[in-house]
Write a protein that holds these residues in place. Structure first.
Motif, PDB file in Angstrom:
ATOM      1  N   ILE A  29       0.869  -1.171   0.000  1.00  0.00           N
ATOM      2  CA  ILE A  29       0.000   0.000   0.000  1.00  0.00           C
ATOM      3  C   ILE A  29       0.908   1.225   0.000  1.00  0.00           C
ATOM      4  CG2 ILE A  29      -1.747   1.323   1.246  1.00  0.00           C
ATOM      5  CD1 ILE A  29      -2.784  -1.233   2.442  1.00  0.00           C
ATOM      6  N   GLU A  30       0.734   2.123  -0.935  1.00  0.00           N
ATOM      7  CA  GLU A  30       1.558   3.329  -0.994  1.00  0.00           C
ATOM      8  C   GLU A  30       0.677   4.562  -1.145  1.00  0.00           C
ATOM      9  OE1 GLU A  30       4.064   3.730  -4.431  1.00  0.00           O
ATOM     10  OE2 GLU A  30       2.855   2.344  -5.619  1.00  0.00           O
ATOM     11  N   HIS A  31       1.133   5.637  -0.519  1.00  0.00           N
ATOM     12  CA  HIS A  31       0.386   6.894  -0.528  1.00  0.00           C
ATOM     13  C   HIS A  31       1.372   8.036  -0.697  1.00  0.00           C
ATOM     14  CE1 HIS A  31      -2.292  10.132   0.388  1.00  0.00           C
ATOM     15  NE2 HIS A  31      -1.698  10.406   1.553  1.00  0.00           N
ATOM     16  N   SER A  35      -2.060  10.430  -4.624  1.00  0.00           N
ATOM     17  CA  SER A  35      -2.036   9.046  -5.108  1.00  0.00           C
ATOM     18  C   SER A  35      -2.148   8.081  -3.938  1.00  0.00           C
ATOM     19  CB  SER A  35      -0.735   8.788  -5.877  1.00  0.00           C
ATOM     20  OG  SER A  35      -0.621   7.422  -6.231  1.00  0.00           O
ATOM     21  N   ALA A  37      -2.528   3.743  -3.711  1.00  0.00           N
ATOM     22  CA  ALA A  37      -2.614   2.528  -4.527  1.00  0.00           C
ATOM     23  C   ALA A  37      -2.343   1.302  -3.658  1.00  0.00           C
ATOM     24  CB  ALA A  37      -1.609   2.588  -5.675  1.00  0.00           C
ATOM     25  N   HIS A  39      -1.217  -2.879  -4.189  1.00  0.00           N
ATOM     26  CA  HIS A  39      -0.700  -3.899  -5.102  1.00  0.00           C
ATOM     27  C   HIS A  39      -0.441  -5.176  -4.314  1.00  0.00           C
ATOM     28  CE1 HIS A  39       0.045  -0.460  -7.733  1.00  0.00           C
ATOM     29  NE2 HIS A  39       0.792   0.074  -6.774  1.00  0.00           N
ATOM     30  N   ARG A  47       6.701  -3.492  -8.574  1.00  0.00           N
ATOM     31  CA  ARG A  47       6.729  -2.096  -8.118  1.00  0.00           C
ATOM     32  C   ARG A  47       7.888  -1.868  -7.157  1.00  0.00           C
ATOM     33  NH1 ARG A  47       7.990   1.776  -6.782  1.00  0.00           N
ATOM     34  NH2 ARG A  47       6.939   3.659  -6.019  1.00  0.00           N
ATOM     35  N   CYS A  57       4.342   4.137   2.904  1.00  0.00           N
ATOM     36  CA  CYS A  57       4.014   2.822   2.342  1.00  0.00           C
ATOM     37  C   CYS A  57       3.933   1.784   3.447  1.00  0.00           C
ATOM     38  CB  CYS A  57       5.048   2.402   1.288  1.00  0.00           C
ATOM     39  SG  CYS A  57       6.702   2.134   1.956  1.00  0.00           S
ATOM     40  N   ARG A 176      -8.711   5.011   2.839  1.00  0.00           N
ATOM     41  CA  ARG A 176      -7.519   5.838   2.688  1.00  0.00           C
ATOM     42  C   ARG A 176      -7.256   6.696   3.914  1.00  0.00           C
ATOM     43  NH1 ARG A 176      -6.573   9.932  -2.441  1.00  0.00           N
ATOM     44  NH2 ARG A 176      -4.770  11.078  -1.597  1.00  0.00           N
TER      45      ARG A 176
END
Length: 373
Positions: A29-31, A35, A37, A39, A47, A57, A176
């Motif tokens: 999980i990245e922020h 953005s 997302a 994966h 990634r 992340c 989020r």
């Protein structure tokens, strides 16, 4: 202890670049800015191989391999000692600080969950009788979670699937706002979920002890003693692991305002610490219940032995005068009086019937027979 790694983790075999590093499995999980997302699997691995995420992340790695840990070291600069610990899931709960330009803490915590016999991971049998259909779990599984917590990242490493961790990961990936509160808050959610998963196990053990105590008082058997000592092993193992875990959460609570835990999030770890205190108190109560069960078993067995001995003693007391009469008049002497008297024979038969009945009635009157009430 284990020898130094000399700057890198030893490799046992080579894998093709870009492979999935089986059986290692990544989730990410990245922020960063606007953005956000999520994966998993090959996408998450690709990634991460492109470089460390620019913003905050959460990297989750299950079934770690040496190659996967090497990748984490290149991305985050982790020290070789905690990475080596991630290859051996036999660590006690602990917290280690690693200062530097990008400081982080390495945390090891445990949890216990109910499962069926023969499940994966370390399984401790509850000692339930074999061949009986049990609707509930029959064993307890111990899980271990390693975590690297930094200012802008959280990396979790574990050997098998953790249902509590999976639930938090799905929740954070779908909300989020939770991730925006920082990696330290996300780790609080993970620690809280793993801690709460211990409560059903403690309650199940307490219920089992209550059932054993009632069964022992009704009809004691060696099966109950076997179940009692099986539960004792489980309680000892849980106390051995969860007791030092309170100290780990206490350190995180005191780190509010430090490099890795924000002051507004440090207070949340107090809730996890309180839960661990409650669990340890329940484990202590379970130890007392175990002692009560053993005492009840020994008392019930002793009482049953006493009842058997009382019945045998009463039988001997009833037979004693009959044996005396039969032995006295049955002696082989010609001069014995009344030897051929028919009336005496009838009198003896009557005494053989009346005397035992009278003694039994007298025993009941004295409350030596029955339950003594």
């Amino acid at each position: 202890g284990r020898g130094p790694l000399r700057g890198r983790l030893p490799r046992r075999r080579r894998r093709a670049p870009g492979s999935l590093m089986d059986p290692a499995r990544f989730r990410l999980i990245e922020h960063h800015g606007e953005s956000f997302a999520f994966h998993e699997g090959d996408v998450a691995l690709e990634r991460l191989q492109r470089g460390r995420p620019a913003g905050a992340c959460w990297v989750d790695l299950s079934a770690p391999t040496e190659e996967a840990l090497q990748l984490l070291r290149r991305l985050f600069g982790f020290h070789e000692i905690p990475l080596e610990d991630c290859l051996h899931f036999d660590q006690r709960p602990k917290l280690e600080e690693f200062p530097g330009p990008d400081p982080y803490v390495f945390i090891v915590i445990h949890n216990f969950s109910s499962c069926q016999r023969g499940g994966p991971g370390l399984v401790m049998d509850l000692g339930l009788p074999a061949g009986v259909d049990h609707s509930g779990p029959t064993a307890i599984r111990a899980d271990e979670l390693h975590a690297f917590l930094g200012r802008s990242f959280l990396v979790t490493v574990h050997s098998d699937g953790l249902p509590a961790l999976d639930g938090v990961f799905r929740r954070v990936a779908g909300e989020r706002a939770l991730f925006e509160r920082g990696p330290d808050f996300v780790y609080y959610l993970v620690a809280d979920a793993l801690c709460d998963s211990n409560f059903p196990v403690v309650e199940q053990i307490s219920d089992e002890l209550d059932d054993i105590e009632e069964a022992v008082l009704a009809a004691p058997s060696k099966t109950h003693l076997h179940r009692t000592y099986s539960l004792r092993k489980v309680l000892v193992q849980m106390r051995k692991v969860l007791s030092p875990q309170r100290d780990v959460l206490a350190v995180l609570l005191r780190q509010g305002g430090g490099a890795c835990v924000r002051p507004e999030n440090a207070l949340y770890f107090r809730d996890v610490h309180d839960h661990l205190v409650r669990i340890n108190e329940s484990l202590e109560s379970g130890r007392d219940l175990l002692g009560n069960c053993v005492d009840a078993y020994l008392s019930a067995v002793g009482q049953r032995t006493n009842e058997i001995m009382k019945q045998l003693t009463i039988l001997s007391a009833v037979m004693l005068p009959l044996s005396f009469l039969a032995g006295f008049f049955g002696m082989n002497f010609e001069q014995l009086p009344y030897k051929s008297d028919l009336a005496l024979a009838g009198c003896l038969v009557l005494m053989f019937l009346v005397l035992p009945g009278g003694m039994i009635l007298w025993f009941y009157h004295r409350r030596w027979l029955g339950d003594g009430r």
